[in-house]
Design a protein around this motif. Structure first.
Motif, PDB file in Angstrom:
ATOM      1  N   GLN A 663      21.501  13.671   4.951  1.00 33.94           N
ATOM      2  CA  GLN A 663      22.300  13.840   3.732  1.00 33.94           C
ATOM      3  C   GLN A 663      21.450  14.213   2.510  1.00 33.94           C
ATOM      4  O   GLN A 663      21.540  13.609   1.432  1.00 33.94           O
ATOM      5  N   ILE A 664      20.635  15.264   2.705  1.00 37.57           N
ATOM      6  CA  ILE A 664      19.831  15.799   1.606  1.00 37.57           C
ATOM      7  C   ILE A 664      20.673  16.913   0.976  1.00 37.57           C
ATOM      8  O   ILE A 664      20.537  18.093   1.304  1.00 37.57           O
ATOM      9  N   LYS A 665      21.562  16.518   0.089  1.00 30.69           N
ATOM     10  CA  LYS A 665      22.598  17.435  -0.382  1.00 30.69           C
ATOM     11  C   LYS A 665      22.038  18.601  -1.176  1.00 30.69           C
ATOM     12  O   LYS A 665      22.597  19.698  -1.172  1.00 30.69           O
ATOM     13  N   ARG A 666      20.942  18.358  -1.867  1.00 31.43           N
ATOM     14  CA  ARG A 666      20.359  19.464  -2.625  1.00 31.43           C
ATOM     15  C   ARG A 666      19.898  20.575  -1.684  1.00 31.43           C
ATOM     16  O   ARG A 666      20.055  21.763  -1.971  1.00 31.43           O
ATOM     17  N   LEU A 667      19.309  20.187  -0.566  1.00 36.73           N
ATOM     18  CA  LEU A 667      18.840  21.178   0.405  1.00 36.73           C
ATOM     19  C   LEU A 667      20.033  21.883   1.075  1.00 36.73           C
ATOM     20  O   LEU A 667      19.999  23.095   1.293  1.00 36.73           O
ATOM     21  N   LEU A 668      21.084  21.132   1.379  1.00 29.78           N
ATOM     22  CA  LEU A 668      22.288  21.746   1.947  1.00 29.78           C
ATOM     23  C   LEU A 668      22.865  22.779   0.977  1.00 29.78           C
ATOM     24  O   LEU A 668      23.224  23.894   1.372  1.00 29.78           O
ATOM     25  N   ASP A 669      22.949  22.401  -0.305  1.00 33.71           N
ATOM     26  CA  ASP A 669      23.466  23.337  -1.310  1.00 33.71           C
ATOM     27  C   ASP A 669      22.586  24.570  -1.406  1.00 33.71           C
ATOM     28  O   ASP A 669      23.078  25.697  -1.538  1.00 33.71           O
ATOM     29  N   TYR A 670      21.269  24.350  -1.367  1.00 33.19           N
ATOM     30  CA  TYR A 670      20.328  25.476  -1.475  1.00 33.19           C
ATOM     31  C   TYR A 670      20.536  26.446  -0.308  1.00 33.19           C
ATOM     32  O   TYR A 670      20.636  27.661  -0.508  1.00 33.19           O
TER      33      TYR A 670
END
Length: 732
Positions: A663-670
């Protein structure tokens, strides 16, 4: 939307607008300023203000001095301060048409015009102290008052402000800290949170709490400060002098997040503030931030940030940046010379009178564009090819085989590697025993022949092709005659090379006895020459680093001064936990992972067995993918620990899967934002797989649009590739 006026940011950036101020209770006006609502022009807040002013006038015969009341009307810019401002050093030239509007058919509006340079450091209201006598204003027959109200309008036309840069400008390198995005930026839970910190910096008398451990990981300066040899190592409060609260807070956020961002949503950022952040980066030797500044500014010099770039380049003697500044001045000189004189004086001062020298030169001849582009090609350590040459679609491998008499049936001889499509191609040769039929009656005998094969994947190195790569190639394999009487022997191959298979294909050229016979013309000085002309289609299952659809960088291990976290990365001595993935160790720092990821924060919170474990096994992933995740959490950089020019798409998918798992959301968004805007034939497999497996509607729409747009081209691709795409996209 603007919370004050409901305007969009685009509307707030306009160059002119009309401010309309309906003043109620006119007969109650006094000597206190009464302000209109704010109207934004050039992202600066403009207002009309009015008040009553008493002035000495002379009237009568004989003349007598009397006190007369007048309506004062002025226009101000950024007059009423807000709590948070990053714009303290701006100036702006404006032209204003100020109108007292007649509200009856018999009245006549009064207009006044002025031009003024508004400066932030000054009380900058400008207008007319005696716009109209107050008594005349109140007279009904004059037509200005209606229901005890008057209407004042100001049409403001403003030039671009100096000393600041607009957020949307190409030359701006600062983002905004999104405080509502704690799930994407877990470090927000720690930022400016004294209860979760172990040191407080005092800057301009205001506190900035922080974590010693994190600052030590990210910065050599703080590592030394907190090492135990200095008084600060035990201090709970440390005073930082000779800087501003906002600039130091920006540095702390950068060390927390690797994001250059400010804690304000102002659309204009003060250039002095940006310079101060750079100065702190230099003071604390945050080399990665210094390099980021310099690289970004080199590529994005504009009239708006020229002050900043010039000041940094010439103050810190950065020759490459100085060159870019001079080139920009040369290129835009005819336009620059029309700018505000104070601005030009600043630029000239920062650039050691370069602008003045340029002015002298322009009197003799027109300004020349002296900007030069240099080639930046990396060399292939194996063959000396540049990366451009390595990407070529075809190439010729020449293999001079020495000591031909020593060739045997056991050991292959290998040519040097030649790169085509960034894949390593070689010829390999040995003597092969082949069953042949001869004689009358025919009988089966074993005959020795020269076998020559073209392989894809360097068999002499431990790393082979990316594990899921395939490439269709046409090969023309030639045994070269080395005498005038000999004739070349050529064979053609058309083959799909697949990484998981033993992929050599070739020819049994000639009987070994004939090869050694000088009369045949193949052997000379105990050597033979074999050539292979390889023409390869683009490889599938991988993406080239330089492709628009690639979102991965490379960990630059030699730059530990720019990336202090390299000291901790894969360093068991500096770590307090070891992850085991595919049986191989990946050491890490628990506190740092907890800071950057809610998943790891929970894992190490004390509620789970992992919180005290020294070794933790991670299953259902690969060693390289998990190592990439750890590096991302350390550095906020999506990069791999390899300089291979081709990256396996399955590997990229595994990294995304781990980002979702942890759940590393920043990386998913990137991932999602980058892939949406950069779909290519090369990464379509990856984007389709992510979009449809994780049901990301916006990404699924982008995939379908790309397929629709490029269908006639896609349908000509490799059939296995098309089957994969079809499977990933639910038969779309």
């Amino acid at each position: 939307m603007n919370g004050i006026s409901g305007e969009t940011q685009e509307e707030r950036g306009r160059s002119e607008a009309t401010i309309r101020f309906v003043v109620n209770g006119v007969n109650q006006l006094d000597d206190n300023n009464l302000y209109s609502a704010v109207t934004y022009i050039r992202h600066l807040p403009w207002q009309i203000f009015v008040r009553i002013i008493e002035m000495k006038t002379t009237s009568g015969d004989p003349p007598l001095e009397v006190m007369t009341k007048y309506l004062l009307c002025s226009v101000c810019c950024d007059q009423q301060s807000r709590a948070k401002r990053l714009t303290n050093n701006w100036s702006c030239n404006a032209r204003v048409e100020l109108t007292l509007v007649a509200q009856s058919a018999t009245g006549h509006s009064i207009k006044r015009n002025f031009a003024h340079k508004y400066i932030s450091a000054q009380n900058n209201g400008w207008g007319y102290t005696q716009f109209i006598a107050f008594n005349d204003l109140l007279k009904t027959e004059k037509g200005f008052t209606k229901d005890n109200t008057i209407v004042v309008e100001a049409k403001v036309s403003a030039d671009r402000p100096y000393g600041v840069i607009m957020r949307s400008n190409l030359g701006n390198i600062f983002a905004t800290i999104q405080r509502k995005s704690v799930d994407i930026y877990p470090e927000l839970a720690y930022f400016m949170n004294e209860s979760m910190s172990d040191v407080v910096f005092k800057v301009e008398g205001k506190p900035i709490p922080a974590l010693k451990e994190l600052l030590s990981v990210k910065c050599e300066y703080f590592r030394t400060m907190f090492s135990g040899n200095y008084t600060e190592s035990e201090a709970k409060e440390i005073e930082i002098v000779d800087t501003t609260h906002e600039a130091f807070k920006t540095i702390i956020w950068y060390l927390y997040s690797n994001q250059l961002a400010v804690d304000s949503d102002d659309m204009l950022i003060d250039l002095e503030f940006q310079f101060e952040v750079y100065r702190l980066a230099d003071r604390f030797q945050i080399k990665r931030l210094l390099i980021y500044y310099e690289n970004q500014l080199k590529a994005n010099i504009t009239e708006e940030n020229l002050e900043l770039v010039s000041k940094i380049a010439f103050t810190y003697e950065i020759n490459s940046l100085k060159t870019c500044v001079k080139a920009f001045i040369d290129k835009t000189f005819d336009k620059l010379i029309l700018e505000d004189s104070e601005y030009l004086k600043k630029i000239n001062g920062f650039t050691d009178d370069y602008l003045f020298d340029k002015s002298i030169e322009s009197g003799r001849k027109r300004a020349r564009n002296t900007s030069h582009q240099t080639s930046d090609k990396t060399m292939d350590w194996i063959s000396g090819d540049t990366s451009d040459e390595r990407s070529r679609p075809s190439g010729v491998i020449t293999f001079v085989v020495k000591d031909v008499h020593q060739l045997n049936t056991t050991d292959y001889r290998y040519s040097a590697v030649t790169h085509v499509r960034h894949l390593p191609w070689q010829i390999k040769a040995k003597v092969c025993e082949i069953r042949t039929t001869s004689g009358d009656p025919p009988s089966v005998v074993m005959t020795k022949k020269l076998g020559c094969f073209v392989i894809c994947g360097d068999e002499s190195r431990p790393k082979r092709l990316p594990p899921n790569c395939s490439c269709v190639a046409r090969v023309e394999l030639t045994l070269v005659a080395q005498s005038a009487t000999g004739r070349n022997i050529t064979g053609g191959i058309h083959h799909k090379y697949i990484s998981e298979e033993k992929n050599g294909r070739g020819c049994y050229f000639v009987a070994f006895d004939d090869l050694l016979n000088p009369e045949k013309g193949f052997i000379k000085d105990n050597t033979i020459v074999v050539e292979a002309k390889v023409s390869a289609g683009r490889p599938y299952g991988v993406i080239m680093r330089s492709n628009a659809g690639n979102i991965f960088g490379t960990i630059q291990r030699k730059f530990s001064d720019s990336y202090p976290e390299l000291i901790y990365f894969m360093n068991q001595f500096n770590s307090n936990v070891v992850f085991k993935v595919e049986g191989k160790p990946i050491p890490a720092v628990k506190e740092f992972l907890s800071f950057k990821s809610d998943y790891f924060r929970s894992m190490f919170s004390g509620c789970y067995v992992e919180s005290d474990a020294k070794e933790i096994e991670i299953q259902d992933t690969t060693y390289e993918a998990f190592k990439t995740i750890i590096w991302y959490l350390y550095s906020n950089q999506l990069a791999i620990d390899s300089d291979d020019m081709l990256i396996d798409l399955d590997f990229e998918y595994s990294v995304y899967r781990l980002a979702d798992r942890f759940q590393i959301k920043r990386l998913l968004d990137y991932y999602e934002n980058q892939l949406k805007s950069n779909i290519t034939e090369e990464n379509l497999e990856l984007v389709s797989r992510i979009a449809f497996n994780y049901r990301i509607d916006s990404l699924m729409i982008c995939v379908k649009k790309f397929i629709d747009k490029t269908f006639n081209k896609l349908i000509l691709e490799d059939s296995d590739y098309l089957k994969k795409i079809n499977g990933f996209t639910d038969d779309y």
